[in-house]
Write a protein that holds these residues in place. Structure first.
Motif, PDB file in Angstrom:
ATOM      1  N   ILE A 162       0.841  -1.195   0.000  1.00 46.67           N
ATOM      2  CA  ILE A 162       0.000   0.000   0.000  1.00 46.67           C
ATOM      3  C   ILE A 162       0.877   1.245   0.000  1.00 46.67           C
ATOM      4  CG2 ILE A 162      -1.683   1.303   1.363  1.00 46.67           C
ATOM      5  CD1 ILE A 162      -2.780  -1.359   2.331  1.00 46.67           C
ATOM      6  N   VAL A 163       0.454   2.235  -0.785  1.00 47.83           N
ATOM      7  CA  VAL A 163       1.183   3.495  -0.899  1.00 47.83           C
ATOM      8  C   VAL A 163       0.423   4.577  -0.137  1.00 47.83           C
ATOM      9  CG1 VAL A 163       1.951   5.311  -2.479  1.00 47.83           C
ATOM     10  CG2 VAL A 163       2.217   2.903  -3.104  1.00 47.83           C
ATOM     11  N   GLY A 164       1.136   5.345   0.671  1.00 48.10           N
ATOM     12  CA  GLY A 164       0.554   6.461   1.394  1.00 48.10           C
ATOM     13  C   GLY A 164       1.382   7.716   1.207  1.00 48.10           C
ATOM     14  N   THR A 165       0.848   8.844   1.637  1.00 46.50           N
ATOM     15  CA  THR A 165       1.576  10.110   1.533  1.00 46.50           C
ATOM     16  C   THR A 165       0.954  11.133   2.477  1.00 46.50           C
ATOM     17  OG1 THR A 165       2.457  11.727  -0.032  1.00 46.50           O
ATOM     18  CG2 THR A 165       0.163  11.076  -0.309  1.00 46.50           C
ATOM     19  N   ASP A 166       1.600  12.276   2.572  1.00 47.38           N
ATOM     20  CA  ASP A 166       1.058  13.365   3.379  1.00 47.38           C
ATOM     21  C   ASP A 166      -0.216  13.906   2.736  1.00 47.38           C
ATOM     22  OD1 ASP A 166       3.133  13.747   5.499  1.00 47.38           O
ATOM     23  OD2 ASP A 166       4.411  14.022   3.740  1.00 47.38           O
ATOM     24  N   ASP A 167      -1.062  14.530   3.544  1.00 42.06           N
ATOM     25  CA  ASP A 167      -2.298  15.108   3.024  1.00 42.06           C
ATOM     26  C   ASP A 167      -2.020  16.134   1.938  1.00 42.06           C
ATOM     27  OD1 ASP A 167      -3.688  13.533   4.779  1.00 42.06           O
ATOM     28  OD2 ASP A 167      -3.929  15.109   6.302  1.00 42.06           O
ATOM     29  N   TRP A 168      -0.989  16.953   2.122  1.00 39.42           N
ATOM     30  CA  TRP A 168      -0.708  18.010   1.159  1.00 39.42           C
ATOM     31  C   TRP A 168      -0.124  17.479  -0.144  1.00 39.42           C
ATOM     32  CZ3 TRP A 168       4.352  17.983  -0.238  1.00 39.42           C
ATOM     33  CH2 TRP A 168       5.269  17.406   0.665  1.00 39.42           C
ATOM     34  N   ASP A 169       0.309  16.206  -0.166  1.00 38.87           N
ATOM     35  CA  ASP A 169       0.945  15.645  -1.357  1.00 38.87           C
ATOM     36  C   ASP A 169       0.034  14.657  -2.096  1.00 38.87           C
ATOM     37  OD1 ASP A 169       3.209  15.650  -3.000  1.00 38.87           O
ATOM     38  OD2 ASP A 169       3.968  13.800  -2.124  1.00 38.87           O
ATOM     39  N   GLN A 170      -1.186  14.483  -1.604  1.00 44.61           N
ATOM     40  CA  GLN A 170      -2.061  13.477  -2.193  1.00 44.61           C
ATOM     41  C   GLN A 170      -2.389  13.776  -3.656  1.00 44.61           C
ATOM     42  OE1 GLN A 170      -5.519  13.036   0.282  1.00 44.61           O
ATOM     43  NE2 GLN A 170      -4.456  11.828   1.833  1.00 44.61           N
ATOM     44  N   GLU A 171      -2.684  15.017  -3.971  1.00 46.70           N
ATOM     45  CA  GLU A 171      -3.042  15.370  -5.341  1.00 46.70           C
ATOM     46  C   GLU A 171      -1.896  15.096  -6.306  1.00 46.70           C
ATOM     47  OE1 GLU A 171      -5.877  16.221  -6.580  1.00 46.70           O
ATOM     48  OE2 GLU A 171      -7.013  16.403  -4.710  1.00 46.70           O
ATOM     49  N   ASP A 172      -0.664  15.388  -5.887  1.00 44.73           N
ATOM     50  CA  ASP A 172       0.495  15.147  -6.755  1.00 44.73           C
ATOM     51  C   ASP A 172       0.709  13.661  -6.978  1.00 44.73           C
ATOM     52  OD1 ASP A 172       1.008  17.860  -7.022  1.00 44.73           O
ATOM     53  OD2 ASP A 172       2.306  17.917  -5.255  1.00 44.73           O
ATOM     54  N   VAL A 173       0.582  12.864  -5.922  1.00 43.70           N
ATOM     55  CA  VAL A 173       0.742  11.414  -6.063  1.00 43.70           C
ATOM     56  C   VAL A 173      -0.345  10.849  -6.964  1.00 43.70           C
ATOM     57  CG1 VAL A 173       0.702   9.217  -4.816  1.00 43.70           C
ATOM     58  CG2 VAL A 173       1.921  11.177  -3.840  1.00 43.70           C
ATOM     59  N   ALA A 174      -1.584  11.301  -6.759  1.00 46.73           N
ATOM     60  CA  ALA A 174      -2.693  10.816  -7.581  1.00 46.73           C
ATOM     61  C   ALA A 174      -2.493  11.157  -9.048  1.00 46.73           C
ATOM     62  CB  ALA A 174      -4.010  11.397  -7.073  1.00 46.73           C
ATOM     63  N   ALA A 175      -1.975  12.354  -9.333  1.00 45.32           N
ATOM     64  CA  ALA A 175      -1.734  12.755 -10.721  1.00 45.32           C
ATOM     65  C   ALA A 175      -0.720  11.840 -11.389  1.00 45.32           C
ATOM     66  CB  ALA A 175      -1.253  14.206 -10.762  1.00 45.32           C
ATOM     67  N   VAL A 176       0.328  11.468 -10.671  1.00 43.21           N
ATOM     68  CA  VAL A 176       1.348  10.579 -11.228  1.00 43.21           C
ATOM     69  C   VAL A 176       0.765   9.190 -11.469  1.00 43.21           C
ATOM     70  CG1 VAL A 176       3.576   9.483 -10.797  1.00 43.21           C
ATOM     71  CG2 VAL A 176       3.216  11.870 -10.147  1.00 43.21           C
ATOM     72  N   VAL A 177      -0.048   8.689 -10.525  1.00 45.83           N
ATOM     73  CA  VAL A 177      -0.637   7.357 -10.664  1.00 45.83           C
ATOM     74  C   VAL A 177      -1.555   7.299 -11.880  1.00 45.83           C
ATOM     75  CG1 VAL A 177      -2.203   5.708  -9.584  1.00 45.83           C
ATOM     76  CG2 VAL A 177      -0.419   6.787  -8.223  1.00 45.83           C
ATOM     77  N   CYS A 178      -2.454   8.283 -12.017  1.00 49.61           N
ATOM     78  CA  CYS A 178      -3.363   8.299 -13.166  1.00 49.61           C
ATOM     79  C   CYS A 178      -2.589   8.395 -14.478  1.00 49.61           C
ATOM     80  CB  CYS A 178      -4.354   9.460 -13.051  1.00 49.61           C
ATOM     81  SG  CYS A 178      -5.563   9.298 -11.711  1.00 49.61           S
ATOM     82  N   ARG A 179      -1.524   9.180 -14.497  1.00 46.68           N
ATOM     83  CA  ARG A 179      -0.706   9.334 -15.701  1.00 46.68           C
ATOM     84  C   ARG A 179      -0.011   8.025 -16.045  1.00 46.68           C
ATOM     85  NH1 ARG A 179       2.592  13.074 -13.954  1.00 46.68           N
ATOM     86  NH2 ARG A 179       1.087  14.720 -14.459  1.00 46.68           N
ATOM     87  N   GLN A 180       0.566   7.359 -15.057  1.00 50.24           N
ATOM     88  CA  GLN A 180       1.290   6.118 -15.320  1.00 50.24           C
ATOM     89  C   GLN A 180       0.359   5.031 -15.839  1.00 50.24           C
ATOM     90  OE1 GLN A 180       3.687   4.710 -12.057  1.00 50.24           O
ATOM     91  NE2 GLN A 180       4.075   2.714 -12.998  1.00 50.24           N
ATOM     92  N   LEU A 181      -0.863   4.968 -15.332  1.00 54.03           N
ATOM     93  CA  LEU A 181      -1.807   3.931 -15.747  1.00 54.03           C
ATOM     94  C   LEU A 181      -2.538   4.279 -17.032  1.00 54.03           C
ATOM     95  CD1 LEU A 181      -3.377   2.986 -12.290  1.00 54.03           C
ATOM     96  CD2 LEU A 181      -1.651   1.729 -13.584  1.00 54.03           C
ATOM     97  N   GLY A 182      -2.304   5.468 -17.582  1.00 52.18           N
ATOM     98  CA  GLY A 182      -3.007   5.876 -18.784  1.00 52.18           C
ATOM     99  C   GLY A 182      -4.488   6.088 -18.547  1.00 52.18           C
ATOM    100  N   CYS A 183      -4.828   6.607 -17.365  1.00 52.96           N
ATOM    101  CA  CYS A 183      -6.229   6.759 -16.959  1.00 52.96           C
ATOM    102  C   CYS A 183      -6.676   8.213 -16.936  1.00 52.96           C
ATOM    103  CB  CYS A 183      -6.454   6.130 -15.580  1.00 52.96           C
ATOM    104  SG  CYS A 183      -6.343   4.327 -15.566  1.00 52.96           S
ATOM    105  N   GLY A 184      -5.991   9.085 -17.658  1.00 52.56           N
ATOM    106  CA  GLY A 184      -6.418  10.476 -17.703  1.00 52.56           C
ATOM    107  C   GLY A 184      -5.968  11.261 -16.494  1.00 52.56           C
ATOM    108  N   SER A 185      -6.833  12.167 -16.057  1.00 50.05           N
ATOM    109  CA  SER A 185      -6.513  13.042 -14.936  1.00 50.05           C
ATOM    110  C   SER A 185      -7.227  12.593 -13.666  1.00 50.05           C
ATOM    111  CB  SER A 185      -6.907  14.488 -15.269  1.00 50.05           C
ATOM    112  OG  SER A 185      -8.291  14.561 -15.571  1.00 50.05           O
TER     113      SER A 185
END
Length: 408
Positions: A162-185
């Motif tokens: 499981i991957v976790g992060t700080d509250d302030w970094d969640q949006e940045d982590v989510a953006a990278v995950v969606c980009r890597q999976l080819g799932c848009g924004s």
């Protein structure tokens, strides 16, 4: 220093002339980025370099084996070692690591491995070890019913974590995950699994999650929903009269013939609806998705039906509206070789002719058989009468036979 792995503190004590205790503290530590692969095609291939005293040093091929390579590939979030060879990615211009690694292959970090002094203090030119790790899809979203929604997990050290992060970094982590999976924004980021996972820090511009800074303190996971949640629907064209064909510009339908455009999608989420759009016109049709599909019937094709069609699948999932579009279906209306009503009448006449021929062939041998039976019965009757006559003449005497003949 809480985020620094492998922190080592060395305390030195000395006495001054005035017997005052002086404490000199020197801190030596290794940052989480303690090994890298350079001059390769990506993060998972290149020349092995280890960070030493804030500078990078190449590793000699003689000091590095496959078990060491497994640790490096795992630390970088890559797959298993695929190639290990000296001089594969050049020599580099820096210093050479002066220790021999003795990893067992299960360590989390290369600097967790045991080391020993190199037997030979020289490393010949061309022997800087190059490593290629296999790359795999090391990030996934689970529990959301789609590859583009769910809790974030990363494949690391032979298992999904499981991957976790700080509250302030969640949006940045989510953006990278969606980009890597080819799932848009990113659509939304939610609190994930309560199980605590390892922490990552991203700037949001990374192409894959393994490029983000990885920490080893534990954080609660996060759940991500990406914009391309729904898979692309399919669009197809069928007919019941043989009026559809494939042409150079796409599908063709004869004028006056009926046709059906079918929209369908994979059984991903229940419900939803299909919108059939027609390019160049405001004309649209909408039907609910029944068994994940919908059929749009056109009773008679005319020139107004010529153009491009597209299926749009809409569904309300996770408190958000999502949609996904199919590919374009190009439809051309062409003239039929014969008018449709003539073809219909010809088809009916052929069916009637076939039925009449079948009945005729069935009843004709039956009548012939009856006629043969009648002839056979008459022959038997005549033969029987002749036999009776001959028998009567044989029983009478010669005189009676002559009298009978005279009578005749």
């Amino acid at each position: 220093m809480g985020d620094v792995h492998g922190q080592i503190i060395v305390v030195q004590m000395s006495l001054t002339v005035s017997s005052t205790k002086l404490i000199e503290c020197s801190t030596k530590y290794f940052s989480p980025e303690s090994v890298r692969l350079v001059d390769g095609a990506g993060l998972c291939s290149g020349r092995v370099e280890v960070k030493s005293n804030q500078s990078w040093a190449s590793v000699c091929e003689a000091d590095f084996d496959r078990q060491d390579a497994e640790v490096v590939c795992g630390e970088l979030g890559c797959g298993a070692p695929a190639a290990l060879q000296g001089g594969l990615y050049g020599e580099g211009g820096g210093q050479t690591w002066d220790k021999e690694f003795q990893c067992k292959g299960k360590e989390s970090l290369l600097l967790d491995c045991d080391t020993s002094d190199r037997e030979n203090n020289t490393c010949l030119p061309g022997n800087a070890v190059g490593l290629t790790c296999s790359e795999h899809d090391d990030v996934r979203l689970v529990g959301g019913g789609s590859r583009c929604a769910g809790g974030v997990e990363r494949y690391h050290q032979g298992e999904w974590r499981i991957v976790g992060t700080d509250d302030w970094d969640q949006e940045d982590v989510a953006a990278v995950v969606c980009r890597q999976l080819g799932c848009g924004s990113t659509i939304s980021v939610l609190p994930g699994n309560t199980t605590r996972g390892f922490r990552v820090d991203c700037s949001g511009s990374e192409s894959v999650l393994r490029e983000c800074r990885r920490r080893y303190d534990l954080y609660s996971g996060l759940s991500v929903i990406c914009s391309d949640l729904l898979v692309q629907p399919d669009i197809s064209l069928t007919d019941s009269m043989g009026g559809v064909s494939r042409g150079h510009q796409g599908s063709e339908v004869f004028r006056g013939y009926s046709f059906t455009i079918t929209c369908s999608t994979q059984p991903q989420y229940p419900g939803g609806s299909f919108l059939l759009t027609f390019t160049g016109s405001n004309r649209t049709q909408t039907q609910p998705a029944v068994n994940h599909s919908a059929a749009f019937l056109f009773p008679a094709a005319d020139d107004s039906h010529q153009g491009n069609y597209r299926c749009v699948y809409d569904n309300h999932v996770f408190s958000h509206d999502f949609s996904s579009e199919s590919e374009l279906l190009s439809l051309t209306i062409t003239a039929s070789p014969l008018p449709a009503f003539i073809i219909r009448h010809v088809v009916v006449l052929l069916i009637l002719l076939t039925a009449i021929t079948t009945l005729y062939l069935y009843y004709k041998p039956t009548r012939r058989q009856k006629r043969v039976n009648r002839v056979s019965s008459m022959d038997l009757y005549v033969n029987a009468m002749e036999m009776v006559s001959l028998s009567s003449r044989a029983e009478a005497g010669p005189g009676e036979e002559r009298a009978a003949q005279g009578t005749e």
